[in-house]
Design an enzyme around this catalytic site. Structure first.
Site, PDB file in Angstrom:
ATOM      1  N   ARG A  88       0.828  -1.214   0.000  1.00  0.00           N
ATOM      2  CA  ARG A  88       0.000   0.000   0.000  1.00  0.00           C
ATOM      3  C   ARG A  88       0.860   1.261   0.000  1.00  0.00           C
ATOM      4  O   ARG A  88       0.360   2.344  -0.260  1.00  0.00           O
ATOM      5  CB  ARG A  88      -0.900   0.030   1.245  1.00  0.00           C
ATOM      6  N   ARG A 171     -11.589   7.746   1.491  1.00  0.00           N
ATOM      7  CA  ARG A 171     -10.722   6.613   1.150  1.00  0.00           C
ATOM      8  C   ARG A 171      -9.873   6.935  -0.078  1.00  0.00           C
ATOM      9  O   ARG A 171      -8.712   6.533  -0.164  1.00  0.00           O
ATOM     10  CB  ARG A 171     -11.582   5.370   0.890  1.00  0.00           C
TER      11      ARG A 171
END
Length: 213
Positions: A88, A171
């Site tokens: 990530r 997000r």
């Protein structure tokens, strides 16, 4: 074949990862699955991860990397794997490369399923989930036969908190800040494959497999 899936939340990378896993016979690995498996089997790494999760904290990078590296050493990964949801961040990508280099291996392809933010907000805010059995629908692309009612069990369909436009936008902000830099990271390594994720699922899949062979 060792693959990393990239793309914003809701871009459809998980769907493509599952299809690629079936086609090439290599495991589709998500960090959520790894956490669940280790916690269920009560492994040392699982106990550590559970401690952070129970305290409502993020599992630290070093531990996430250890869990992933431990998983990709398993027998079913000998022919390759597809990582979904990891790395990530750049430090996670560097740690993954370091671990693979130690085994004289490397990531073959980083596949970026590219979808503009406005498409993602629209796509995710149209999702509906059954409050009873968890079956998922979409008001436009996969509607239930009877509006608001689950085809499977007759339960009520709801818009999950995660899929509300304001949550999706937050997000996406996190994605742009932390995860999007990975596109440049893999581009510099010349193993980035970019595909237009606004197309149909099958079209996206065919474009990817055309390159993978």
């Amino acid at each position: 074949m060792k693959i990393v899936m990239l793309g914003a939340p809701g871009a459809g990378k998980g769907t493509q990862a599952k299809m690629l896993s079936e086609k090439y016979g290599i495991p589709h690995i998500s960090t959520g699955d790894i956490f669940r498996m280790n916690i269920k089997n009560n492994t040392e790494l699982g106990k550590k991860a559970k401690g952070y999760m129970d305290a409502g904290q993020l599992v630290p990078d070093e531990l996430v990397v250890d869990l992933v590296v431990d998983r990709i050493k398993a027998k079913d990964c000998m022919q390759g794997f597809i990582l979904d949801g990891f790395p990530r961040t750049i430090p996670q990508a560097e740690a993954l490369d370091y671990a693979l280099n130690n085994q004289n291996e490397k990531i073959d392809y980083a596949i970026n399923v590219d979808v503009p933010d406005e498409h993602i907000v629209e796509r995710m805010s149209g999702r509906r989930a059954c409050s009873d059995c968890g079956a998922t629908y979409h008001v436009v692309t996969i509607p239930s036969k009877k509006e608001g009612i689950c085809d499977v069990c007759g339960g009520t369909l709801v818009l999950r908190e995660d899929d509300k436009p304001e949550t999706v936008k937050k997000r996406l902000e996190v994605y742009h800040e932390q995860t999007k830099p990975l596109i440049d990271y893999y581009n510099k390594k010349e193993n980035l494959l970019k595909v237009d994720g606004t197309q149909g699922i099958q079209v996206v899949f065919e474009e990817i497999t055309k390159v993978l062979g």
